[in-house]
Design an enzyme around this catalytic site. Structure first.
Site, PDB file in Angstrom:
ATOM      1  N   ARG A  46      14.240 -36.426 -15.195  1.00 10.33           N
ATOM      2  CA  ARG A  46      15.327 -37.188 -15.785  1.00 10.33           C
ATOM      3  C   ARG A  46      14.735 -38.519 -16.239  1.00 10.33           C
ATOM      4  O   ARG A  46      14.142 -39.243 -15.438  1.00 10.33           O
ATOM      5  CB  ARG A  46      16.408 -37.440 -14.737  1.00 10.33           C
ATOM      6  CG  ARG A  46      17.536 -38.240 -15.276  1.00 10.33           C
ATOM      7  CD  ARG A  46      18.607 -38.420 -14.235  1.00 10.33           C
ATOM      8  NE  ARG A  46      19.785 -38.987 -14.864  1.00 10.33           N
ATOM      9  CZ  ARG A  46      20.906 -39.192 -14.220  1.00 10.33           C
ATOM     10  NH1 ARG A  46      21.010 -38.891 -12.946  1.00 10.33           N
ATOM     11  NH2 ARG A  46      21.944 -39.709 -14.841  1.00 10.33           N
ATOM     12  N   HIS A  61      24.667 -40.675 -19.396  1.00  9.02           N
ATOM     13  CA  HIS A  61      25.239 -39.462 -18.773  1.00  9.02           C
ATOM     14  C   HIS A  61      25.248 -38.285 -19.750  1.00  9.02           C
ATOM     15  O   HIS A  61      26.048 -37.359 -19.603  1.00  9.02           O
ATOM     16  CB  HIS A  61      26.711 -39.678 -18.332  1.00  9.02           C
ATOM     17  CG  HIS A  61      26.886 -40.515 -17.119  1.00  9.02           C
ATOM     18  ND1 HIS A  61      27.929 -41.391 -16.976  1.00  9.02           N
ATOM     19  CD2 HIS A  61      26.170 -40.583 -15.978  1.00  9.02           C
ATOM     20  CE1 HIS A  61      27.839 -41.999 -15.806  1.00  9.02           C
ATOM     21  NE2 HIS A  61      26.783 -41.531 -15.179  1.00  9.02           N
ATOM     22  N   ASN A  65      14.110 -36.734 -10.246  1.00 11.86           N
ATOM     23  CA  ASN A  65      14.853 -37.888 -10.741  1.00 11.86           C
ATOM     24  C   ASN A  65      14.325 -39.100  -9.979  1.00 11.86           C
ATOM     25  O   ASN A  65      14.711 -39.349  -8.839  1.00 11.86           O
ATOM     26  CB  ASN A  65      16.355 -37.659 -10.465  1.00 11.86           C
ATOM     27  CG  ASN A  65      17.216 -38.803 -10.960  1.00 11.86           C
ATOM     28  OD1 ASN A  65      16.702 -39.825 -11.432  1.00 11.86           O
ATOM     29  ND2 ASN A  65      18.514 -38.645 -10.845  1.00 11.86           N
ATOM     30  N   GLY A  84      31.980 -36.980  -9.099  1.00 16.62           N
ATOM     31  CA  GLY A  84      32.589 -36.948  -7.761  1.00 16.62           C
ATOM     32  C   GLY A  84      34.080 -37.244  -7.770  1.00 16.62           C
ATOM     33  O   GLY A  84      34.869 -36.564  -7.101  1.00 16.62           O
ATOM     34  N   GLU A  95      23.627 -31.916 -13.350  1.00 15.06           N
ATOM     35  CA  GLU A  95      22.622 -32.483 -14.257  1.00 15.06           C
ATOM     36  C   GLU A  95      21.239 -31.899 -13.995  1.00 15.06           C
ATOM     37  O   GLU A  95      20.450 -31.707 -14.922  1.00 15.06           O
ATOM     38  CB  GLU A  95      22.609 -34.011 -14.106  1.00 15.06           C
ATOM     39  CG  GLU A  95      23.850 -34.642 -14.721  1.00 15.06           C
ATOM     40  CD  GLU A  95      24.138 -36.046 -14.220  1.00 15.06           C
ATOM     41  OE1 GLU A  95      24.508 -36.192 -13.038  1.00 15.06           O
ATOM     42  OE2 GLU A  95      24.005 -36.987 -15.006  1.00 15.06           O
ATOM     43  N   ARG A 104      30.134 -51.607 -11.022  1.00 17.27           N
ATOM     44  CA  ARG A 104      29.914 -52.219 -12.348  1.00 17.27           C
ATOM     45  C   ARG A 104      31.255 -52.624 -12.951  1.00 17.27           C
ATOM     46  O   ARG A 104      32.250 -51.920 -12.794  1.00 17.27           O
ATOM     47  CB  ARG A 104      29.218 -51.244 -13.289  1.00 17.27           C
ATOM     48  CG  ARG A 104      27.804 -50.912 -12.903  1.00 17.27           C
ATOM     49  CD  ARG A 104      27.123 -50.167 -14.041  1.00 17.27           C
ATOM     50  NE  ARG A 104      25.863 -49.603 -13.616  1.00 17.27           N
ATOM     51  CZ  ARG A 104      25.583 -48.310 -13.604  1.00 17.27           C
ATOM     52  NH1 ARG A 104      26.467 -47.417 -14.027  1.00 17.27           N
ATOM     53  NH2 ARG A 104      24.406 -47.896 -13.195  1.00 17.27           N
TER      54      ARG A 104
HETATM   55  P1  ADP Z   1      26.975 -40.504  -8.459  1.00 19.89           P
HETATM   56  O1  ADP Z   1      27.391 -41.200  -9.709  1.00 19.89           O
HETATM   57  O2  ADP Z   1      26.263 -41.381  -7.484  1.00 19.89           O
HETATM   58  O3  ADP Z   1      26.342 -39.148  -8.674  1.00 19.89           O
HETATM   59  P2  ADP Z   1      29.241 -38.938  -7.549  1.00 19.89           P
HETATM   60  O4  ADP Z   1      29.426 -38.205  -8.818  1.00 19.89           O
HETATM   61  O5  ADP Z   1      28.804 -38.186  -6.351  1.00 19.89           O
HETATM   62  O6  ADP Z   1      28.377 -40.227  -7.704  1.00 19.89           O
HETATM   63  O7  ADP Z   1      30.681 -39.615  -7.212  1.00 19.89           O
HETATM   64  C1  ADP Z   1      30.863 -40.450  -6.115  1.00 19.89           C
HETATM   65  C2  ADP Z   1      32.317 -40.865  -6.088  1.00 19.89           C
HETATM   66  O8  ADP Z   1      33.130 -39.689  -5.912  1.00 19.89           O
HETATM   67  C3  ADP Z   1      32.675 -41.801  -4.942  1.00 19.89           C
HETATM   68  O9  ADP Z   1      33.499 -42.853  -5.410  1.00 19.89           O
HETATM   69  C4  ADP Z   1      33.466 -40.910  -4.023  1.00 19.89           C
HETATM   70  O10 ADP Z   1      34.417 -41.624  -3.285  1.00 19.89           O
HETATM   71  C5  ADP Z   1      34.142 -39.982  -4.988  1.00 19.89           C
HETATM   72  N1  ADP Z   1      34.647 -38.804  -4.291  1.00 19.89           N
HETATM   73  C6  ADP Z   1      33.931 -37.797  -3.732  1.00 19.89           C
HETATM   74  N2  ADP Z   1      34.763 -36.929  -3.100  1.00 19.89           N
HETATM   75  C7  ADP Z   1      36.034 -37.409  -3.255  1.00 19.89           C
HETATM   76  C8  ADP Z   1      37.332 -36.986  -2.840  1.00 19.89           C
HETATM   77  N3  ADP Z   1      37.488 -35.880  -2.129  1.00 19.89           N
HETATM   78  N4  ADP Z   1      38.388 -37.736  -3.200  1.00 19.89           N
HETATM   79  C9  ADP Z   1      38.230 -38.856  -3.916  1.00 19.89           C
HETATM   80  N5  ADP Z   1      37.037 -39.313  -4.344  1.00 19.89           N
HETATM   81  C10 ADP Z   1      35.949 -38.607  -4.016  1.00 19.89           C
END
Ligand code: ADP
Length: 402
Positions: A92, A181, A7, A332, A386, A242
């Site tokens: 990707r 996505h 990626n 996340g 992904e 964003r």
């Molecule tokens: P990306 O889009 O960069 O792949 P991710 O899917 O890893 O991002 O998501 C990142 C987000 O997930 C961040 O806002 C992070 O705070 C949130 N996050 C990760 N773990 C937790 C948690 N335990 N509780 C709340 N939010 C979380």
């Protein structure tokens, strides 16, 4: 069959080496950052061994991929003995425009078409192409596959993707909604259908991918019919940085007031907005949840705005599909934030969405059904992957060639 998944961003490369014949295991993964700057950063993990992190100049993507190859072959931390063990590379690719409705094998024609999409994704597609060309140079003859963020959404009907602007902008510049996505939404939708033992072709699904970037998809009997992101990933939900949906009149007003050029305006809506912009604290959901708990009003407001927007999209997609069988949370935030899931789904009994509070509270980063037994809509937390989708598509396409 070992497959290298890449990626490539403008200044970073994320990678994973999969062994598809051994339970789709990941053998090694890592992240190269600050490509093109004076000093780059290499983060590498060979599974079962200590993490490696060091600084070194990474002048360009070819140098970066050479570093990755050397790490994979390394006597101490390496996971392969010879490059010939890698049977294909999967990339990707951000934007496939209207041309790419599926993942494809990379050849001169597809490279030309991906280049033609650069005007649609000027930051991402050039970096993706650099990765493709670097692999071609470093491992000549290796089959490569492109997997597009946009292709799953090519089934959207025209009334969902046409903007209310003069039609010639669509005809002349391909200005329309594309959605992003796609690999994640497709993956979790298929997984969720399996989790309840039903065929995806019989289901109406809404998938909420809530990460740093965030989007929602309406999937009607296996086909994406709408996604909240648009011509670019800036449309739709409020995200980490964003702005999501915004009255273009407001942006024009700010540009005039602050004398912003297009690059500054682009930075404003992509990097300084979202929950970061509202809270003034952080783009990270964990920071905001902590701050809100400690009484920070703007952090709470950011969470409220975030949840309300997701809720509104869910409602609109139920209307678009005339029903809903499965609601999915992934990414996340979707996988881990108990609070955000609860806030989004609260007071939605009218639409058939009822969450079991105890199960929701104990679901973090794992697949689970979190709705009550009597809920009309089955709500599911499904972890996304992904890279695995890219590896699977790559294997399928390369196998079809033989
Ligand atoms: P990306 O889009 O960069 O792949 P991710 O899917 O890893 O991002 O998501 C990142 C987000 O997930 C961040 O806002 C992070 O705070 C949130 N996050 C990760 N773990 C937790 C948690 N335990 N509780 C709340 N939010 C979380």
């Amino acid at each position: 069959m070992k497959i290298l998944v890449l990626n490539c961003g403008s200044s970073s490369i994320k990678y994973q080496l999969f062994d598809m014949s051994a339970d789709e295991n990941v053998l090694a993964k890592g992240l190269l950052e600050r490509i093109g700057q004076t000093i780059g950063i290499v983060n590498h993990t060979s599974i079962g061994k200590d993490k490696i992190k060091y600084e070194t100049p990474i002048p360009n993507h070819t140098a970066g991929i050479e570093i990755i190859i050397n790490l994979l072959l390394d006597k101490e931390v390496g996971v392969i003995n010879s490059l010939s063990e890698i049977k294909a590379a999967g990339h990707r690719v951000a934007h496939g425009g209207e041309h790419f409705k599926n993942s494809v094998i990379i050849n001169n024609d597809t490279i030309t078409e991906i280049s033609n999409c650069i005007q649609l994704a000027p930051l991402h597609n050039p970096a993706n192409l650099k990765g493709i060309l670097a692999v071609e140079k470093l491992i000549p003859g290796l089959p490569q596959v492109a997997v597009f963020d946009t292709s799953f959404h090519q089934s959207m009907p025209d009334y969902a993707y046409i903007y209310g602007i003069p039609y010639e902008y669509y005809e002349n510049f391909e200005i329309r909604r594309y959605g992003f996505h796609g690999t994640s939404h497709k993956f979790v939708a298929e997984k969720a259908a399996n989790m309840i033992g039903k065929n995806i072709n019989d289901l109406k699904i809404i998938s909420c991918h809530l990460g740093n970037g965030a989007s929602i998809t309406a999937i009607d009997r296996g086909a994406s019919i709408d996604n909240s992101m648009g011509f670019t990933p800036v449309e739709g939900l409020i995200m980490g940085t964003r702005c999501g949906d915004l009255d273009v009149g407001a942006l024009l007003f700010i540009m005039e007031k602050e004398n912003l050029d297009t690059k500054q305006a682009n930075d404003l809506v992509n990097k300084k907005s979202g929950v970061l912009g509202i809270s003034g604290i952080s783009s990270d959901m964990r920071d905001l949840e902590n701050a809100a708990m400690q009484g920070n009003k703007r952090a709470k407001l950011a969470l409220d705005v975030y949840a309300y927007k997701v809720k509104k999209y869910i409602g609109s997609y139920i209307a678009a599909m005339n029903g809903l069988d499965i609601l999915i949370f992934t990414g996340g935030i979707g996988e881990n934030s108990v609070h955000m899931r609860e806030q989004i789904t609260s007071n939605m009994e009218y639409l058939g969405i009822k969450i079991d509070k105890n199960i929701n509270d104990s679901t973090k980063g794992v697949d689970a059904i979190i709705s009550t037994k009597d809920s009309k809509v089955c709500t599911i937390v499904a972890t996304t992957n992904e890279e695995l989708v890219i590896a699977r598509d790559t294997m399928r396409i390369v196998n079809d060639l033989n």
